[in-house]
Motif scaffolding. Sequence first.
Motif, short mmCIF file in Angstrom:
data_model
loop_
_atom_site.label_atom_id
_atom_site.label_comp_id
_atom_site.label_asym_id
_atom_site.label_seq_id
_atom_site.Cartn_x
_atom_site.Cartn_y
_atom_site.Cartn_z
N LYS A 13 93.08 34.38 68.51
CA LYS A 13 94.42 33.95 68.09
C LYS A 13 94.86 32.78 68.95
O LYS A 13 94.61 32.75 70.16
CB LYS A 13 95.43 35.10 68.26
CG LYS A 13 95.14 36.30 67.40
CD LYS A 13 95.56 36.03 66.00
CE LYS A 13 95.42 37.28 65.14
NZ LYS A 13 95.77 37.02 63.76
N HIS A 14 95.51 31.80 68.33
CA HIS A 14 96.06 30.68 69.11
C HIS A 14 97.33 30.19 68.44
O HIS A 14 97.53 30.37 67.24
CB HIS A 14 95.04 29.55 69.24
CG HIS A 14 94.44 29.12 67.93
ND1 HIS A 14 95.03 28.17 67.12
CD2 HIS A 14 93.32 29.53 67.29
CE1 HIS A 14 94.28 28.02 66.03
NE2 HIS A 14 93.24 28.84 66.10
N ALA A 15 98.19 29.59 69.24
CA ALA A 15 99.49 29.13 68.75
C ALA A 15 99.31 27.99 67.75
O ALA A 15 98.43 27.14 67.91
CB ALA A 15 100.35 28.67 69.91
N LYS A 16 100.12 28.00 66.69
CA LYS A 16 100.07 26.95 65.67
C LYS A 16 100.57 25.65 66.30
O LYS A 16 101.50 25.66 67.10
CB LYS A 16 100.98 27.36 64.51
CG LYS A 16 100.77 26.56 63.25
CD LYS A 16 101.54 27.19 62.11
CE LYS A 16 101.28 26.56 60.77
NZ LYS A 16 101.31 25.13 60.70
N ARG A 17 99.94 24.55 65.93
CA ARG A 17 100.32 23.24 66.46
C ARG A 17 101.68 22.83 65.88
O ARG A 17 101.82 22.74 64.66
CB ARG A 17 99.25 22.22 66.07
CG ARG A 17 99.53 20.82 66.57
CD ARG A 17 98.36 19.92 66.30
NE ARG A 17 97.24 20.30 67.15
CZ ARG A 17 96.00 19.87 66.97
NH1 ARG A 17 95.70 19.11 65.94
NH2 ARG A 17 95.05 20.24 67.80
N ARG A 18 102.65 22.61 66.75
CA ARG A 18 103.99 22.21 66.30
C ARG A 18 104.13 20.71 66.46
O ARG A 18 104.20 20.19 67.58
CB ARG A 18 105.07 22.94 67.10
CG ARG A 18 105.03 24.45 66.87
CD ARG A 18 106.16 25.15 67.57
NE ARG A 18 107.43 24.91 66.91
CZ ARG A 18 108.58 24.68 67.54
NH1 ARG A 18 108.60 24.63 68.86
NH2 ARG A 18 109.68 24.49 66.87
N ARG A 21 107.82 17.33 67.64
CA ARG A 21 108.79 18.00 68.49
C ARG A 21 108.91 17.29 69.85
O ARG A 21 108.89 17.92 70.89
CB ARG A 21 108.38 19.46 68.70
CG ARG A 21 108.47 20.34 67.47
CD ARG A 21 109.93 20.49 67.01
NE ARG A 21 110.06 21.34 65.83
CZ ARG A 21 109.95 20.89 64.58
NH1 ARG A 21 109.70 19.61 64.36
NH2 ARG A 21 110.10 21.69 63.56
N SER A 25 105.31 16.54 73.85
CA SER A 25 104.33 17.41 73.22
C SER A 25 103.03 16.68 72.91
O SER A 25 102.00 17.30 72.68
CB SER A 25 104.89 18.00 71.93
OG SER A 25 104.99 16.99 70.94
#
Length: 144
Positions: A13-18, A21, A25
């Motif tokens: 699992k990995h954080a979705k690219r935002r 922003r 970033s």
Amino acid sequence: MQLNTIKPAKGSKHAKRRVGRGIGSGLGKTAGRGHKGQKSRSGGYHKVGFEGGQMPLQRRLPKRGFKSHLLKYNAEITLGELQALDVTDVDVLVLKQIGLIPQIAKVVKVIKSGELSKKISLKGIGATAGAKAAIEAAGGSLGE
């Protein structure tokens, strides 16, 4: 192990690219879309095969041939397969029960491939000219 302690495998699992922003970033301002142009705009894209107005490849090439939708109802059987049968009176139903032709088949034709030495009578089955000669030479018949 309990249900409340189960966790996904490490690294799965990995954080979705935002994007968009802020500068910090690394994906701010243009948000990875580059500068201007159709692909940078929201809703701005084209259909599959679009070549910017140039006549697309699938329209530049000529149309050729066709595939009959009736082919799936046709089946063929060889002289060698007829030789291996242990029945003398052969019709479409017999061939379906033995499993030599598919259940969906409606038209069956004998082709000249292999040898036939025994007498076989066919009912409701077609044959090529060479196969017909071979069947008759072996003493068989083609009753349509």
